[in-house]
Every structure is written in C-alpha cells, then in structure tokens.
Design an enzyme around this catalytic site. Structure first.
Site, mmCIF file in Angstrom:
data_model
loop_
_atom_site.group_PDB
_atom_site.id
_atom_site.type_symbol
_atom_site.label_atom_id
_atom_site.label_comp_id
_atom_site.label_asym_id
_atom_site.label_seq_id
_atom_site.Cartn_x
_atom_site.Cartn_y
_atom_site.Cartn_z
ATOM 1 N N ASP A 120 16.711 -12.296 5.401
ATOM 2 C CA ASP A 120 15.362 -12.293 5.437
ATOM 3 C C ASP A 120 14.832 -13.562 5.821
ATOM 4 O O ASP A 120 15.465 -14.476 5.998
ATOM 5 C CB ASP A 120 14.927 -11.723 4.063
ATOM 6 C CG ASP A 120 13.959 -10.714 3.981
ATOM 7 O OD1 ASP A 120 13.082 -10.883 4.818
ATOM 8 O OD2 ASP A 120 14.252 -9.601 3.323
ATOM 9 N N GLY B 77 0.876 -1.346 0.065
ATOM 10 C CA GLY B 77 0.070 -0.226 0.133
ATOM 11 C C GLY B 77 0.864 1.346 -0.108
ATOM 12 O O GLY B 77 0.397 2.158 -0.715
#
Length: 483
Positions: free
Chosen positions: A284, A194
């Site tokens: 990650d 977003g």
C-alpha cells in the site's frame, strides 16, 4: 483546458513530451510495477506517463503514472498549477456563500451550479460500443500484480459507483479491487468511506447492492473518485465543476447505475452486503503491506467497453508515487474550506513522507493562548481529517512545504511537557501501528514561537537574521558569483 476523455489527455501529454509509449513486450506481473516505481521517483523530465502497448497476455494497452507529477496533475484538472485550485475554490466560496460561517456550511452542498456542472444523461456512449453479458470475464483485463507479497492482482484506479438504498444518492469512490477469479472482486471500501455506509444500509435492509466500476473517462471524473468530499456533494457534480461542464453519463445495461459515457471499460454487477471474503495483503501507499482482512465481494454481470479500450491503472508503495499528486490536488482544493472553518490557517502541507494521514503541517496566525491546540482539535473533527495521526502547527511565517525548516522549528520551538498533545481517536484502516484496528493515539505538536501569551518563564530569543542593508550590498556586489 478540460479533456473530454482519457484519450484527449493522453494526446495532450504526448504533445507536451510528458508521455512515453513502450512497445517492447512487458509482463503485468511485477515488471510494469518495477518500471513505474523507478520512473515515478525519477527527477525532472525522466518522470513520465507510460503507455505500455505490448502487455503479455492482453490486447489492451496499459496507461500508468498519468497523474504522477504536479504538472500532469494540474493539466488533468484544467489548471496551470495546483495552487490555482485553491484560488478557484476560494473565489467560489466568497461569491456564492454569503452569511455566517454556519450559513456557509449549511449551503456547502449547493456550492455548485447544478445546471452547468450536473451530469448530462445520454442514451448511447463510447463505453458501450461492446457489450458482454453472456459470459463476461475479468480475464480480458491486464490487471497488474504490483508487489511480490500481494494477495493477487488488483484493479487500482477505478471509479466505484454505488447508491444509497434509502435516498438513491450516488457515491463514487476509488477503492482497490482484488481479482479473486474471472467473475469476482474483493471490494476494499473502508469503514469510513461512502460506499461502506451504503453497504451497511443495504445489509440492514437485507437487499443486494447494484454496483458499477468505471475504468477511464475524463481526468476530472477519475480524480473526483479519489476526493474525500463532504457528505451531500455528488462526485460527478464536483467533476463537472472542475471541468466546466457536466459529465456525460449513461445508464448501465444490467444494473440501475449511471456511469461516465467516456469511460474505457465498465464492470457491472452486484454485492451481497452480508458476504465477506479475505482480501489482501496489498503493498500500500504506506510503504508496507496492508494486512489481509474480510471485505465484501463484487459479482460480475456484464462488461461494456470501447472497441479498443485503454486500461488505466496505478501502483502505490513507498512514496512518492502517482497517488501523492492525487492527494496533493485534494490538499489544494480543500485548503480554502479549512480556512473557511479556521480563518487563522495560512497554509497546509501533507507531505509525501507522511502518506497523507500520518503528518499534517499547518501554519497559523497566532493571536491568543491555546490557539494551536484549538486548530489541532478542530482539524481532527473535520471530515476525514479525523484520521490524521500527527498535526504540527507552526507560525504564519514558516514555509510548511520546506520540511527542513519545519523540522528545525518543530524540534527547537517545543518543550515536550508543554507543547505536545496526545489523545485517542479514529485511525486510518491502513495504520499498522495503531493501538488496534481503526483506533489509536494522535499527536499534536505546537511548534509556534512562544511569548507573553504563553506565560513562559524565560524570554524567547530573537531569530538570527542578517540586516537588509548587508543583504542588498552582497546581492549588488557579488551577483556575478551567483550569490
């Protein structure tokens, strides 16, 4: 039980014996990460939340692994078990969404009672007990360096608040933030998220973006920043629904953004949407270092905080880690939404080994030819499920959470020429094996049993099962042997 802030949650964990305070001196460079990696992968009662009270170079204690077990994750969201989240969402859908499937989808953004769940604006807040605008500096934060090959120190458990420059609607995301220096951060919001869309719109308008970064707050708000909500659903309204009351929000001091009043620390600043700087590498959740790439830059204008703040953080790496349980909560919450779209779905599992996007296991009630393929393709078209690399579909009686059973079915029930689906589409930013960045191949596996519907040329054998009579007899006669 809803917690008003991080401190209430810590008190609850301590009362339950699920948190350990560590008073010995500890380094924020790699040492906290190594300790936490070992603890998060420990079995049973050894997997605890950790509160490091003596972090070298900082006066702030560091909280980590607070969400790192199913029990702690469930408690954070006010339920006894994560499966209760599915039941809550299913009940909400049944009671509040009459009409056809299309009607329900159109009304999805109005699911929540905004009067009760909507944010409550306040004029003063604990997160603004101390306001630093003259010479704010990130150096006061005990930001961790997690892995030896990381490009620097990273803030890893933030709520990043941005606003759509056209509509003013809010987005809250949980994006890693690399500390470049005392005044700037790398903003790793990926293209599918977003805030990246807000940045794109701001760049078109050639306008700077105001951004606020909240650290800490109530557990439901923290979790909601990680949830891949459909467009149009405000993360803070969602948090209010989870906790049963609106999240108190306070206006920032130097930017036009509201943040959770109960946060521990808030960073206020701005992003030039056209500016980029190399961010990464970063160890990650895939278990590999994500590659260094250019991302936007946050410029600090102010820091507000509690008088004695707690710094919440997490580490990611080869699973299972704390982030797995954040993802598992999302899986349970969105299962009823998947069933709303695809009523044949029985259950879903995104196992730790698949690091969310690499493997999705789905059980279905199979009624017609090609139904497994229909489910795969529908899931690939559903929001961020578009990033799923492999989808394995099994029959309704298969326990999708038993990876041994799934592997047995997925290897024994397929003919590769008939039952594998290979196509191309969008891929996760972090997928290092993709054909190219953000685009690559996808695999669907139809591991359901085949029968007359599938027009196979040989009979499908019966599965080996003992008779119920013998099972009951052995249970009665041999129970003293633990059978």
């Amino acid at each position: 039980m809803a917690f008003a802030n991080l401190r209430e949650f810590i008190a609850h964990l301590e009362k339950q014996g699920s948190l350990r305070r560590v008073s010995a001196p500890v380094s924020r460079d790699l040492e906290i990460a190594e300790i936490t990696d070992r603890v998060s992968k420990s079995a049973g009662g050894r997997n605890l939340a950790l509160l490091f009270e003596n972090v070298q170079g900082s006066e702030m204690p560091v909280l980590i692994n607070a969400f790192g077990s199913p029990d702690r994750m469930a408690a954070a969201l006010g339920v006894g078990h994560l499966d209760e989240l599915s039941a809550r969402v299913a009940k909400l859908i049944d009671l509040r969404m009459p009409g056809s499937v299309f009607d329900k989808l159109r009304k999805l953004g109005t699911l929540f009672d905004v009067v009760r769940a909507g944010p409550k604006r306040v004029s003063s807040a604990p997160c603004q007990e101390v306001v630093e605008t003259e010479h704010p500096s990130l150096a006061s934060l005990p930001v961790l360096r997690c892995w030896p090959g990381d490009g620097g120190r990273y803030i890893t458990l933030p709520m990043v608040f941005t606003r759509d420059p056209v509509t003013g609607s809010r987005n809250v995301g949980m994006y890693r933030l690399q500390v470049y220096d005392d005044q700037t951060l790398g903003m790793h919001w990926q293209i599918h998220k977003g805030s990246a869309e807000h940045q794109r719109l701001a760049e078109e308008r050639k306008e700077p973006m105001e951004v606020a970064i909240a650290l800490g707050g109530d557990p439901c708000a923290i979790y909601s920043g990680s949830a891949p909500l459909p467009p149009g659903i405000d993360e803070m309204v969602f948090a209010g629904w989870l906790r049963g009351s609106g999240v108190p929000m306070v206006p920032c001091k130097t930017v036009h953004v509201d943040v959770p009043a109960e946060a521990e620390i808030v960073l206020e600043g701005w992003v030039d949407p056209a500016e980029r700087r190399l961010e990464g590498p970063f160890g990650d959740h895939t278990g590999y270092y994500s590659l260094a790439r250019d991302y936007p830059v946050f410029h600090l204008k102010a820091i507000t905080r509690r008088k004695n703040p707690i710094y919440p953080t997490t580490i990611v790496g080869r699973p299972p880690q704390e982030d797995y349980w954040l993802g598992k909560a999302t899986e349970r919450i969105f299962l009823p939404i998947m069933r709303l779209m695809l009523p044949e779905i029985v259950d879903v599992n995104m196992p730790a080994e698949g690091v969310f996007h690499n493997l999705v296991i789905v059980s279905i009630r199979k009624r017609y030819p090609g139904q497994a393929r229909k489910v795969m393709q529908a899931l690939w078209g559903m929001g961020l499920m578009m990033l799923a690399k492999t989808i394995v579909v099994v029959s309704e009686h298969v326990n999708v959470h038993d990876l041994s059973e799934v592997a047995w079915r997925a290897t024994g029930n397929i003919d590769p020429r008939r039952d594998l689906v290979i196509l191309e589409g969008p891929m996760d930013d972090l997928d290092h094996a993709a054909l190219r960045h953000r685009f690559g191949g996808k695999l669907g596996v139809d591991a359901t049993e085949k029968g007359p519907l599938d027009d196979i040329t040989q009979a499908w054998p019966d599965e080996i099962r003992m008779s119920e009579e013998i099972r009951a007899r052995v249970t009665r006669r041999w129970k003293d042997y633990g059978l």
